[in-house]
Design a protein around this motif. Sequence first.
Motif, PDB file in Angstrom:
ATOM      1  N   ARG A  95       0.835  -1.207   0.000  1.00  0.00           N
ATOM      2  CA  ARG A  95       0.000   0.000   0.000  1.00  0.00           C
ATOM      3  C   ARG A  95       0.871   1.258   0.000  1.00  0.00           C
ATOM      4  O   ARG A  95       0.530   2.258  -0.624  1.00  0.00           O
ATOM      5  N   ARG A  96       1.999   1.194   0.718  1.00  0.00           N
ATOM      6  CA  ARG A  96       2.920   2.332   0.711  1.00  0.00           C
ATOM      7  C   ARG A  96       3.485   2.560  -0.694  1.00  0.00           C
ATOM      8  O   ARG A  96       3.647   3.702  -1.140  1.00  0.00           O
ATOM      9  N   THR A  97       3.782   1.473  -1.395  1.00  0.00           N
ATOM     10  CA  THR A  97       4.256   1.599  -2.778  1.00  0.00           C
ATOM     11  C   THR A  97       3.202   2.230  -3.666  1.00  0.00           C
ATOM     12  O   THR A  97       3.507   3.058  -4.540  1.00  0.00           O
ATOM     13  N   PHE A  98       1.944   1.845  -3.450  1.00  0.00           N
ATOM     14  CA  PHE A  98       0.850   2.447  -4.216  1.00  0.00           C
ATOM     15  C   PHE A  98       0.744   3.946  -3.961  1.00  0.00           C
ATOM     16  O   PHE A  98       0.570   4.733  -4.888  1.00  0.00           O
ATOM     17  N   CYS A  99       0.863   4.350  -2.699  1.00  0.00           N
ATOM     18  CA  CYS A  99       0.794   5.775  -2.374  1.00  0.00           C
ATOM     19  C   CYS A  99       1.968   6.543  -2.987  1.00  0.00           C
ATOM     20  O   CYS A  99       1.811   7.692  -3.433  1.00  0.00           O
ATOM     21  N   LEU A 100       3.133   5.918  -3.028  1.00  0.00           N
ATOM     22  CA  LEU A 100       4.277   6.557  -3.678  1.00  0.00           C
ATOM     23  C   LEU A 100       4.031   6.728  -5.174  1.00  0.00           C
ATOM     24  O   LEU A 100       4.408   7.744  -5.769  1.00  0.00           O
ATOM     25  N   PHE A 101       3.391   5.745  -5.779  1.00  0.00           N
ATOM     26  CA  PHE A 101       3.097   5.862  -7.209  1.00  0.00           C
ATOM     27  C   PHE A 101       2.063   6.953  -7.461  1.00  0.00           C
ATOM     28  O   PHE A 101       2.145   7.666  -8.474  1.00  0.00           O
ATOM     29  N   VAL A 102       1.090   7.093  -6.575  1.00  0.00           N
ATOM     30  CA  VAL A 102       0.105   8.175  -6.714  1.00  0.00           C
ATOM     31  C   VAL A 102       0.798   9.531  -6.598  1.00  0.00           C
ATOM     32  O   VAL A 102       0.494  10.478  -7.350  1.00  0.00           O
ATOM     33  N   THR A 103       1.758   9.641  -5.684  1.00  0.00           N
ATOM     34  CA  THR A 103       2.531  10.877  -5.564  1.00  0.00           C
ATOM     35  C   THR A 103       3.371  11.124  -6.813  1.00  0.00           C
ATOM     36  O   THR A 103       3.489  12.268  -7.282  1.00  0.00           O
ATOM     37  N   PHE A 104       3.934  10.055  -7.357  1.00  0.00           N
ATOM     38  CA  PHE A 104       4.688  10.190  -8.606  1.00  0.00           C
ATOM     39  C   PHE A 104       3.795  10.669  -9.747  1.00  0.00           C
ATOM     40  O   PHE A 104       4.228  11.466 -10.592  1.00  0.00           O
ATOM     41  N   ASP A 105       2.567  10.197  -9.780  1.00  0.00           N
ATOM     42  CA  ASP A 105       1.611  10.643 -10.790  1.00  0.00           C
ATOM     43  C   ASP A 105       1.439  12.159 -10.744  1.00  0.00           C
ATOM     44  O   ASP A 105       1.538  12.858 -11.769  1.00  0.00           O
ATOM     45  N   LEU A 106       1.220  12.707  -9.559  1.00  0.00           N
ATOM     46  CA  LEU A 106       1.037  14.156  -9.415  1.00  0.00           C
ATOM     47  C   LEU A 106       2.305  14.919  -9.804  1.00  0.00           C
ATOM     48  O   LEU A 106       2.247  15.911 -10.548  1.00  0.00           O
ATOM     49  N   LEU A 107       3.445  14.467  -9.320  1.00  0.00           N
ATOM     50  CA  LEU A 107       4.692  15.180  -9.592  1.00  0.00           C
ATOM     51  C   LEU A 107       5.070  15.117 -11.071  1.00  0.00           C
ATOM     52  O   LEU A 107       5.569  16.104 -11.638  1.00  0.00           O
ATOM     53  N   PHE A 108       4.830  13.977 -11.701  1.00  0.00           N
ATOM     54  CA  PHE A 108       5.190  13.833 -13.110  1.00  0.00           C
ATOM     55  C   PHE A 108       4.316  14.717 -14.002  1.00  0.00           C
ATOM     56  O   PHE A 108       4.814  15.388 -14.916  1.00  0.00           O
ATOM     57  N   VAL A 109       3.009  14.731 -13.744  1.00  0.00           N
ATOM     58  CA  VAL A 109       2.116  15.595 -14.514  1.00  0.00           C
ATOM     59  C   VAL A 109       2.440  17.070 -14.261  1.00  0.00           C
ATOM     60  O   VAL A 109       2.420  17.901 -15.190  1.00  0.00           O
ATOM     61  N   THR A 110       2.768  17.412 -13.008  1.00  0.00           N
ATOM     62  CA  THR A 110       3.150  18.792 -12.700  1.00  0.00           C
ATOM     63  C   THR A 110       4.417  19.195 -13.437  1.00  0.00           C
ATOM     64  O   THR A 110       4.524  20.316 -13.969  1.00  0.00           O
ATOM     65  N   LEU A 111       5.386  18.281 -13.483  1.00  0.00           N
ATOM     66  CA  LEU A 111       6.630  18.565 -14.203  1.00  0.00           C
ATOM     67  C   LEU A 111       6.378  18.793 -15.688  1.00  0.00           C
ATOM     68  O   LEU A 111       6.910  19.748 -16.296  1.00  0.00           O
ATOM     69  N   LEU A 112       5.557  17.942 -16.287  1.00  0.00           N
ATOM     70  CA  LEU A 112       5.240  18.128 -17.704  1.00  0.00           C
ATOM     71  C   LEU A 112       4.500  19.442 -17.945  1.00  0.00           C
ATOM     72  O   LEU A 112       4.747  20.127 -18.953  1.00  0.00           O
ATOM     73  N   TRP A 113       3.612  19.795 -17.045  1.00  0.00           N
ATOM     74  CA  TRP A 113       2.874  21.046 -17.213  1.00  0.00           C
ATOM     75  C   TRP A 113       3.801  22.263 -17.088  1.00  0.00           C
ATOM     76  O   TRP A 113       3.683  23.234 -17.836  1.00  0.00           O
ATOM     77  N   ILE A 114       4.751  22.211 -16.135  1.00  0.00           N
ATOM     78  CA  ILE A 114       5.710  23.318 -15.994  1.00  0.00           C
ATOM     79  C   ILE A 114       6.592  23.426 -17.232  1.00  0.00           C
ATOM     80  O   ILE A 114       6.896  24.536 -17.707  1.00  0.00           O
ATOM     81  N   ILE A 115       6.982  22.279 -17.781  1.00  0.00           N
ATOM     82  CA  ILE A 115       7.787  22.309 -19.021  1.00  0.00           C
ATOM     83  C   ILE A 115       6.978  22.931 -20.154  1.00  0.00           C
ATOM     84  O   ILE A 115       7.486  23.731 -20.952  1.00  0.00           O
ATOM     85  N   GLU A 116       5.704  22.569 -20.228  1.00  0.00           N
ATOM     86  CA  GLU A 116       4.837  23.143 -21.267  1.00  0.00           C
ATOM     87  C   GLU A 116       4.685  24.657 -21.092  1.00  0.00           C
ATOM     88  O   GLU A 116       4.684  25.413 -22.075  1.00  0.00           O
TER      89      GLU A 116
END
Length: 235
Positions: A52-73
């Motif tokens: 479950r901790r791994t799942f929560c880390l992946f959910v956090t990665f989802d937010l950070l990755f989309v945020t990074l792509l949006w900042i690059i855009e």
Amino acid sequence: MNHLPNDMENTLTGSQSSHASLRDVHSINPTQLMARIESYEGREKKGISDVRRTFCLFVTFDLLFVTLLWIIELNVNGGIENTLEKEVVQYDYYSSYFDIFLLAVFRFKVLILAYAVCRLRHWWAIALTTAVTSAFLLAKVILSKLFSQGAFGYVLPIISFILAWIETWFLDFKVLPQEAEEENRLLIVQDASERAALIPAGLSDGQFYSPPESEAGSEEEAEEKQDSEKPLLEL
């Protein structure tokens, strides 16, 4: 040849298996049972399992990755400040990527609240986020003009869509089944420990020792032999 009826065979098989299970429980070392119970209880005290901790880390990665792509855009399309004002203050559904970022924030908040804070053991929260994400992205791709704005018009919707479904797969096929399996193991170990405590400890061999039996009629034969030898001695 005569065969036993199916009911009788099932009864015999069930009785044999029950006796075997009792022997297995009795043969388990109590210290091993206590060690297993303590290990499972230690996992429960953590409050959240490793998967479950791994799942929560992946959910956090989802937010950070989309945020990074949006900042690059934002930086690519004329600078962060100007593009940010254009996409946020002057928001346009047909040309802005800000809503895709908000969609990632929505997934993060719902999933972390449901599966990290509330420790939910059901799939309805992930089903809600995935359904909302899929419907919104499909509508935005069909109605908006993102494809005419370069590579990010393809990358951001596709990445968000894929990440949402990976989260669904990971929770449904990894987190929930593994936690249910660990809970069943804990119940089995606790049941085995309780049954082992009810079964009396094995008796030693000395408690079953009995002296060898004397031969039947040995005393009577000895008396008859003495009586037959007396006349010979008198002669």
